[in-house]
Write a protein that holds these residues in place. Structure first.
Motif, PDB file in Angstrom:
ATOM      1  N   GLY A  78       0.728  -1.067  -0.140  1.00  0.00           N
ATOM      2  CA  GLY A  78       0.015   0.076  -0.161  1.00  0.00           C
ATOM      3  C   GLY A  78       0.882   1.178   0.074  1.00  0.00           C
ATOM      4  O   GLY A  78       2.054   1.184   0.184  1.00  0.00           O
ATOM      5  N   PRO A  79       0.164   2.405  -0.270  1.00  0.00           N
ATOM      6  CA  PRO A  79      -1.153   2.690  -0.247  1.00  0.00           C
ATOM      7  C   PRO A  79      -1.408   2.169  -1.627  1.00  0.00           C
ATOM      8  O   PRO A  79      -0.846   2.247  -2.718  1.00  0.00           O
ATOM      9  CB  PRO A  79      -1.366   4.246  -0.372  1.00  0.00           C
ATOM     10  CG  PRO A  79      -0.024   4.705   0.360  1.00  0.00           C
ATOM     11  CD  PRO A  79       1.072   3.716   0.129  1.00  0.00           C
ATOM     12  N   PHE A  80      -2.663   1.499  -1.854  1.00  0.00           N
ATOM     13  CA  PHE A  80      -3.269   0.639  -3.211  1.00  0.00           C
ATOM     14  C   PHE A  80      -3.782   1.745  -3.951  1.00  0.00           C
ATOM     15  O   PHE A  80      -3.638   1.423  -5.151  1.00  0.00           O
ATOM     16  CB  PHE A  80      -4.112  -0.410  -2.778  1.00  0.00           C
ATOM     17  CG  PHE A  80      -3.656  -1.412  -1.978  1.00  0.00           C
ATOM     18  CD1 PHE A  80      -2.864  -2.306  -2.470  1.00  0.00           C
ATOM     19  CD2 PHE A  80      -3.568  -1.312  -0.381  1.00  0.00           C
ATOM     20  CE1 PHE A  80      -2.210  -3.604  -2.021  1.00  0.00           C
ATOM     21  CE2 PHE A  80      -2.833  -2.395  -0.078  1.00  0.00           C
ATOM     22  CZ  PHE A  80      -2.136  -3.381  -0.392  1.00  0.00           C
ATOM     23  N   LEU A  81      -3.928   2.791  -3.543  1.00  0.00           N
ATOM     24  CA  LEU A  81      -4.157   3.959  -4.630  1.00  0.00           C
ATOM     25  C   LEU A  81      -3.255   4.211  -5.443  1.00  0.00           C
ATOM     26  O   LEU A  81      -3.267   4.643  -6.619  1.00  0.00           O
ATOM     27  CB  LEU A  81      -4.840   5.216  -3.929  1.00  0.00           C
ATOM     28  CG  LEU A  81      -6.017   5.261  -3.291  1.00  0.00           C
ATOM     29  CD1 LEU A  81      -6.332   6.319  -2.106  1.00  0.00           C
ATOM     30  CD2 LEU A  81      -7.200   5.439  -4.410  1.00  0.00           C
ATOM     31  N   ALA A 103      -7.981  -2.222   1.838  1.00  0.00           N
ATOM     32  CA  ALA A 103      -9.007  -1.822   2.183  1.00  0.00           C
ATOM     33  C   ALA A 103      -9.682  -0.500   1.641  1.00  0.00           C
ATOM     34  O   ALA A 103     -10.475   0.014   2.130  1.00  0.00           O
ATOM     35  CB  ALA A 103      -8.778  -1.614   3.780  1.00  0.00           C
ATOM     36  N   GLU A 104      -9.119   0.082   0.782  1.00  0.00           N
ATOM     37  CA  GLU A 104      -9.282   1.284   0.126  1.00  0.00           C
ATOM     38  C   GLU A 104     -10.387   1.104  -1.018  1.00  0.00           C
ATOM     39  O   GLU A 104     -10.295   0.686  -1.893  1.00  0.00           O
ATOM     40  CB  GLU A 104      -8.192   1.753  -0.739  1.00  0.00           C
ATOM     41  CG  GLU A 104      -6.894   2.168   0.466  1.00  0.00           C
ATOM     42  CD  GLU A 104      -5.456   2.219  -0.107  1.00  0.00           C
ATOM     43  OE1 GLU A 104      -5.485   2.963  -1.027  1.00  0.00           O
ATOM     44  OE2 GLU A 104      -4.852   1.556   0.130  1.00  0.00           O
ATOM     45  N   ARG A 175      -3.015   8.773   3.137  1.00  0.00           N
ATOM     46  CA  ARG A 175      -3.274   8.812   1.758  1.00  0.00           C
ATOM     47  C   ARG A 175      -4.648   8.660   1.348  1.00  0.00           C
ATOM     48  O   ARG A 175      -5.095   9.465   0.446  1.00  0.00           O
ATOM     49  CB  ARG A 175      -2.410   7.748   1.299  1.00  0.00           C
ATOM     50  CG  ARG A 175      -2.465   7.704  -0.269  1.00  0.00           C
ATOM     51  CD  ARG A 175      -1.829   8.859  -1.110  1.00  0.00           C
ATOM     52  NE  ARG A 175      -1.929   8.684  -2.775  1.00  0.00           N
ATOM     53  CZ  ARG A 175      -2.849   8.850  -3.487  1.00  0.00           C
ATOM     54  NH1 ARG A 175      -4.100   9.591  -2.907  1.00  0.00           N
ATOM     55  NH2 ARG A 175      -3.051   8.412  -4.730  1.00  0.00           N
ATOM     56  N   ASN A 176      -5.348   8.036   2.033  1.00  0.00           N
ATOM     57  CA  ASN A 176      -6.688   7.676   1.604  1.00  0.00           C
ATOM     58  C   ASN A 176      -7.837   8.715   2.452  1.00  0.00           C
ATOM     59  O   ASN A 176      -8.346   8.293   3.520  1.00  0.00           O
ATOM     60  CB  ASN A 176      -7.212   6.232   1.881  1.00  0.00           C
ATOM     61  CG  ASN A 176      -8.670   5.939   1.477  1.00  0.00           C
ATOM     62  OD1 ASN A 176      -9.133   6.559   0.461  1.00  0.00           O
ATOM     63  ND2 ASN A 176      -9.464   4.776   2.060  1.00  0.00           N
ATOM     64  N   THR A 177      -8.059   9.763   1.486  1.00  0.00           N
ATOM     65  CA  THR A 177      -8.802  10.876   2.202  1.00  0.00           C
ATOM     66  C   THR A 177     -10.240  10.946   1.433  1.00  0.00           C
ATOM     67  O   THR A 177     -11.180  11.792   1.864  1.00  0.00           O
ATOM     68  CB  THR A 177      -8.332  12.271   2.097  1.00  0.00           C
ATOM     69  OG1 THR A 177      -8.042  12.534   0.547  1.00  0.00           O
ATOM     70  CG2 THR A 177      -6.905  12.427   2.878  1.00  0.00           C
TER      71      THR A 177
END
Length: 348
Positions: A78-81, A103-104, A175-177
């Motif tokens: 991750g981050p997987f984005l 989980a994103e 990262r995941n916002t």
């Protein structure tokens, strides 16, 4: 050892080592991969003789070259984005199956939107979120429906007795916002703000817990293959204090396998035509438990026990009940629990 080679991208990370060990225990051949040559080299003493490939996801040509001879890619970096789409696209172009443990929600949706048709054309499967977060709730929901195509309502509840977050969890959280999504009126819709709270009566050992709606990737995977009118997903609030405390240490090994002492319970309640059914499971260490989940996927992709090609949800790609039964047989401390719900969860 099997001649089929499985690339573990992010092999030097905390979850990566559990995945490597699980693959080896199944007689499969891991190829250790990632962005950091120094960290991969440090694995040599633990995994002597395993091939290592150093490559970043930003160079598409080198990434395709690094996938030569690979049957399945498991992405735990991750981050997987940042990693999921380029790595999955390269896997599809190389004719390899792809699994990840994200989980994103946005990362999962990207793969569904952009790689379904290419994966079908290539005859390979792309299965994101084959992990504790995402895949486990998807498999439980699919199994609880027992062949039905959907439900009027699905409630997911995740309970942890504590949370020792890895470095990757913290980085991904920063990262995941994106606004988290639920299912409302049969479509993906933004979670209310502030997120609704309430209580949930978990099976043992957790019991009644304060919870908050905090959906993970299971919302997107379930929406991918099941017709659900309303879906809400909850996490008990106690471990969130651990996650938000910068002084909380990462997980530490409590046994020879490297698992921590963390305990979890996950429950789904499905409602259809005025009737409801719950299916739950309990186990230990969310990071360690991700390894057997994703490796069950690897094994099924290699031996052909999967439902065709394309970008798929875990419960769409694999027979959910069979996967859960296999996990219960093979994973120490993991058990399935089934009962008709007596105390309905409340959220306000």
């Amino acid at each position: 050892m099997s001649t089929e080679r499985v690339m573990v991208y992010g092999a030097a990370g905390h979850t990566g080592r559990f995945v490597i060990d699980e693959l080896l225990s199944r007689g499969l051949t891991p190829v250790l991969a990632g962005r950091n040559e120094e960290r991969l080299s440090a694995l040599a003493s633990r995994y002597d003789g395993l091939e290592r490939r150093v490559v970043g996801v930003e160079d598409a040509d080198r990434l395709r070259e690094a996938l030569a001879g690979i049957t399945v890619v498991v992405n735990v970096a991750g981050p997987f984005l940042d990693t999921a789409l380029p790595l999955a696209r390269a896997a599809v172009e190389a004719g390899a199956h792809y699994l990840d443990v994200t989980a994103e929600q946005p990362a999962v949706q990207q793969l569904y939107d952009e790689l379904d048709a290419p994966a079908r054309s290539a005859g390979v499967s792309v299965v994101p979120a084959m992990a504790f977060y995402g895949g486990l709730a998807d498999l439980l929901t699919t199994a609880a429906l027992d062949g039905e195509p959907g439900a009027d309502e699905v409630k997911v509840a995740i309970g942890l007795d504590r949370w020792w977050p890895t470095e990757g969890t913290r980085v991904t959280g920063d990262r995941n916002t994106a606004v988290r999504q639920v299912i409302r009126g049969g479509v993906l819709a933004p979670l209310e703000s502030p997120a609704p709270t309430g209580t949930w009566s978990f099976p043992g050992p957790l019991g009644v817990q304060e919870v908050v709606q905090l959906p993970f990737s299971e919302v997107v995977t379930i929406h991918r293959h099941l017709q659900v009118g309303e879906l809400t997903s909850h996490l008990n609030t106690a471990p969130l204090a651990d996650l938000r405390d910068s002084s909380t240490p990462p997980p530490s090994a409590a046994d020879d396998s490297g698992r921590s002492e963390q305990r979890f319970v996950v429950e789904v309640v499905v409602g259809r035509d005025g009737r409801s059914r719950s299916l739950a499971c309990a186990g230990r260490d969310i990071y360690a438990f991700t390894a057997p989940i994703v490796v069950e996927g690897v094994v099924r992709l290699i031996d052909g026990r999967h439902q065709g090609a394309g970008a798929l949800a875990p419960g769409q790609a694999f027979e959910a009940g069979d996967v859960l039964a296999a996990l219960e047989r093979s994973t120490d401390g993991f058990r399935l629990l089934e009962s008709e719900p007596v105390v309905e969860p409340t959220c306000a």
